[in-house]
Design a protein around this motif. Sequence first.
Motif, PDB file in Angstrom:
ATOM      1  N   GLU A   1      12.479   4.282   4.105  1.00  0.00           N
ATOM      2  CA  GLU A   1      11.341   4.843   3.375  1.00  0.00           C
ATOM      3  C   GLU A   1      10.871   6.134   4.021  1.00  0.00           C
ATOM      4  OE1 GLU A   1       8.239   2.231   1.031  1.00  0.00           O
ATOM      5  OE2 GLU A   1       8.507   1.455   3.071  1.00  0.00           O
TER       6      GLU A   1
ATOM      7  N   ARG B   1       4.344   6.493  -0.351  1.00  0.00           N
ATOM      8  CA  ARG B   1       5.153   5.616  -1.206  1.00  0.00           C
ATOM      9  C   ARG B   1       4.900   5.930  -2.683  1.00  0.00           C
ATOM     10  NH1 ARG B   1       4.383  -0.112   0.528  1.00  0.00           N
ATOM     11  NH2 ARG B   1       6.048   0.323   1.995  1.00  0.00           N
ATOM     12  N   GLY B   2       3.638   6.077  -3.055  1.00  0.00           N
ATOM     13  CA  GLY B   2       3.301   6.402  -4.440  1.00  0.00           C
ATOM     14  C   GLY B   2       3.815   7.771  -4.852  1.00  0.00           C
ATOM     15  N   TYR B   3       3.719   8.745  -3.950  1.00  0.00           N
ATOM     16  CA  TYR B   3       4.207  10.094  -4.236  1.00  0.00           C
ATOM     17  C   TYR B   3       5.708  10.079  -4.502  1.00  0.00           C
ATOM     18  CZ  TYR B   3       4.845  15.130  -3.889  1.00  0.00           C
ATOM     19  OH  TYR B   3       5.147  16.437  -4.166  1.00  0.00           O
TER      20      TYR B   3
ATOM     21  N   ASP C   1       7.571   7.497  -5.406  1.00  0.00           N
ATOM     22  CA  ASP C   1       7.828   6.790  -6.666  1.00  0.00           C
ATOM     23  C   ASP C   1       7.596   7.711  -7.857  1.00  0.00           C
ATOM     24  OD1 ASP C   1       8.468   4.475  -5.306  1.00  0.00           O
ATOM     25  OD2 ASP C   1       6.533   3.490  -5.679  1.00  0.00           O
TER      26      ASP C   1
ATOM     27  N   SER D   1      -1.342   8.819   4.054  1.00  0.00           N
ATOM     28  CA  SER D   1      -1.133   7.410   4.388  1.00  0.00           C
ATOM     29  C   SER D   1       0.247   6.970   3.908  1.00  0.00           C
ATOM     30  CB  SER D   1      -2.208   6.541   3.747  1.00  0.00           C
ATOM     31  OG  SER D   1      -2.027   6.514   2.338  1.00  0.00           O
ATOM     32  N   TRP D   2       0.716   5.869   4.470  1.00  0.00           N
ATOM     33  CA  TRP D   2       2.008   5.303   4.061  1.00  0.00           C
ATOM     34  C   TRP D   2       1.975   4.969   2.563  1.00  0.00           C
ATOM     35  CZ3 TRP D   2       6.146   4.839   7.354  1.00  0.00           C
ATOM     36  CH2 TRP D   2       7.247   4.139   6.879  1.00  0.00           C
ATOM     37  N   GLU D   3       0.863   4.406   2.115  1.00  0.00           N
ATOM     38  CA  GLU D   3       0.740   4.024   0.701  1.00  0.00           C
ATOM     39  C   GLU D   3       0.779   5.256  -0.209  1.00  0.00           C
ATOM     40  OE1 GLU D   3      -1.381   2.987   3.143  1.00  0.00           O
ATOM     41  OE2 GLU D   3      -0.499   0.992   3.358  1.00  0.00           O
ATOM     42  N   TYR D   4       0.092   6.322   0.203  1.00  0.00           N
ATOM     43  CA  TYR D   4       0.126   7.556  -0.583  1.00  0.00           C
ATOM     44  C   TYR D   4       1.554   8.087  -0.651  1.00  0.00           C
ATOM     45  CZ  TYR D   4      -0.627  12.314  -2.159  1.00  0.00           C
ATOM     46  OH  TYR D   4      -0.557  13.491  -2.871  1.00  0.00           O
TER      47      TYR D   4
ATOM     48  N   GLU E   1      11.606   0.368   6.639  1.00  0.00           N
ATOM     49  CA  GLU E   1      10.592   1.404   6.891  1.00  0.00           C
ATOM     50  C   GLU E   1      11.246   2.724   7.285  1.00  0.00           C
ATOM     51  OE1 GLU E   1       7.990  -0.367   9.796  1.00  0.00           O
ATOM     52  OE2 GLU E   1       6.868  -1.465   8.260  1.00  0.00           O
TER      53      GLU E   1
END
Length: 123
Positions: free
Chosen positions: A43, A111-113, A115, A106-109, A40
Amino acid sequence: MRDEPLDPFANDPTDPTAGLFGGVPGQPLADDERDEVTAELAELDEFQRFLEPTGIRGVVFDCDDCHAAHYVAWELLRSSLHHVLEHGRPRLHEPAYQPDPDHYVSWEYARGYVDGARAAEHD
Protein backbone atom coordinates in the motif's frame (compact mmCIF):
# COMPACT_ATOMS: atom_id res chain seq x y z
CA MET A 1 22.73 -2.96 0.98
CA ARG A 2 20.30 -2.00 3.74
CA ASP A 3 17.49 0.54 3.57
CA GLU A 4 18.04 1.76 7.11
CA PRO A 5 20.98 3.43 8.78
CA LEU A 6 23.41 1.18 10.58
CA ASP A 7 22.99 0.94 14.34
CA PRO A 8 25.96 2.81 15.85
CA PHE A 9 25.65 0.63 18.97
CA ALA A 10 25.37 -2.74 17.23
CA ASN A 11 27.08 -5.40 19.37
CA ASP A 12 28.12 -2.74 21.90
CA PRO A 13 27.70 -4.00 25.48
CA THR A 14 27.33 -0.38 26.65
CA ASP A 15 24.43 0.35 24.28
CA PRO A 16 22.38 3.05 26.06
CA THR A 17 19.15 1.76 24.50
CA ALA A 18 19.66 -1.86 25.54
CA GLY A 19 17.23 -1.64 28.47
CA LEU A 20 14.44 0.13 26.63
CA PHE A 21 12.82 -3.12 25.57
CA GLY A 22 13.60 -4.97 28.78
CA GLY A 23 16.62 -6.54 27.13
CA VAL A 24 14.27 -8.84 25.23
CA PRO A 25 14.62 -8.91 21.47
CA GLY A 26 11.47 -8.74 19.40
CA GLN A 27 9.63 -11.96 18.77
CA PRO A 28 9.24 -13.20 15.21
CA LEU A 29 5.97 -12.06 13.67
CA ALA A 30 3.14 -14.54 13.30
CA ASP A 31 2.25 -15.36 9.71
CA ASP A 32 -0.85 -13.11 9.78
CA GLU A 33 1.18 -10.22 11.24
CA ARG A 34 3.87 -10.67 8.59
CA ASP A 35 1.17 -10.69 5.89
CA GLU A 36 -0.29 -7.47 7.32
CA VAL A 37 3.05 -5.64 7.32
CA THR A 38 3.79 -6.92 3.80
CA ALA A 39 0.38 -5.60 2.65
CA GLU A 40 1.14 -2.24 4.29
CA LEU A 41 4.41 -2.06 2.36
CA ALA A 42 2.54 -2.69 -0.89
CA GLU A 43 0.00 0.00 0.00
CA LEU A 44 2.80 2.39 0.89
CA ASP A 45 4.32 1.93 -2.57
CA GLU A 46 0.99 2.83 -4.14
CA PHE A 47 0.51 5.82 -1.84
CA GLN A 48 3.90 7.18 -2.80
CA ARG A 49 3.37 6.55 -6.50
CA PHE A 50 0.10 8.49 -6.55
CA LEU A 51 0.70 11.13 -3.89
CA GLU A 52 4.36 12.11 -4.20
CA PRO A 53 3.78 13.87 -7.55
CA THR A 54 1.20 16.07 -5.79
CA GLY A 55 3.74 17.24 -3.20
CA ILE A 56 2.83 14.84 -0.41
CA ARG A 57 6.00 13.70 1.39
CA GLY A 58 4.62 10.99 3.63
CA VAL A 59 2.06 9.93 6.21
CA VAL A 60 1.01 11.39 9.56
CA PHE A 61 0.14 9.13 12.51
CA ASP A 62 -1.25 9.92 15.93
CA CYS A 63 1.13 8.14 18.30
CA ASP A 64 -0.57 6.39 21.22
CA ASP A 65 2.69 6.25 23.17
CA CYS A 66 3.60 9.93 23.21
CA HIS A 67 0.25 11.46 22.18
CA ALA A 68 1.82 13.49 19.37
CA ALA A 69 1.40 13.50 15.62
CA HIS A 70 4.29 11.81 13.81
CA TYR A 71 5.07 12.98 10.29
CA VAL A 72 6.91 10.15 8.55
CA ALA A 73 8.46 10.44 5.10
CA TRP A 74 7.92 7.65 2.58
CA GLU A 75 11.41 6.12 2.84
CA LEU A 76 11.55 6.32 6.63
CA LEU A 77 8.19 4.58 6.94
CA ARG A 78 9.25 1.93 4.43
CA SER A 79 12.46 1.35 6.38
CA SER A 80 10.50 1.15 9.65
CA LEU A 81 8.13 -1.47 8.25
CA HIS A 82 11.08 -3.53 7.01
CA HIS A 83 12.56 -3.23 10.50
CA VAL A 84 9.35 -4.68 11.97
CA LEU A 85 9.55 -7.59 9.52
CA GLU A 86 13.17 -8.24 10.43
CA HIS A 87 13.11 -7.64 14.19
CA GLY A 88 9.49 -8.23 15.23
CA ARG A 89 9.07 -4.82 16.85
CA PRO A 90 9.07 -1.18 15.79
CA ARG A 91 12.16 0.89 16.32
CA LEU A 92 12.29 3.85 18.63
CA HIS A 93 10.97 7.06 17.18
CA GLU A 94 10.64 10.75 17.81
CA PRO A 95 8.65 13.44 16.05
CA ALA A 96 10.07 15.07 12.94
CA TYR A 97 11.64 18.49 13.33
CA GLN A 98 9.23 21.22 12.19
CA PRO A 99 7.34 19.25 9.54
CA ASP A 100 4.93 21.08 7.27
CA PRO A 101 1.57 19.34 7.96
CA ASP A 102 0.39 20.28 4.46
CA HIS A 103 2.86 17.75 3.04
CA TYR A 104 1.55 14.73 4.97
CA VAL A 105 -1.73 12.82 4.93
CA SER A 106 -3.25 10.12 7.09
CA TRP A 107 -3.09 6.48 6.02
CA GLU A 108 -6.87 6.51 5.54
CA TYR A 109 -6.72 9.62 3.34
CA ALA A 110 -3.93 8.06 1.25
CA ARG A 111 -5.95 4.87 0.83
CA GLY A 112 -9.02 6.83 -0.29
CA TYR A 113 -6.97 8.99 -2.66
CA VAL A 114 -5.42 5.94 -4.32
CA ASP A 115 -8.81 4.23 -4.62
CA GLY A 116 -10.23 7.35 -6.27
CA ALA A 117 -7.24 7.74 -8.59
CA ARG A 118 -7.50 4.09 -9.67
CA ALA A 119 -11.22 4.50 -10.36
CA ALA A 120 -10.50 7.59 -12.44
CA GLU A 121 -7.88 5.66 -14.44
CA HIS A 122 -10.50 3.07 -15.36
CA ASP A 123 -13.04 5.67 -16.55
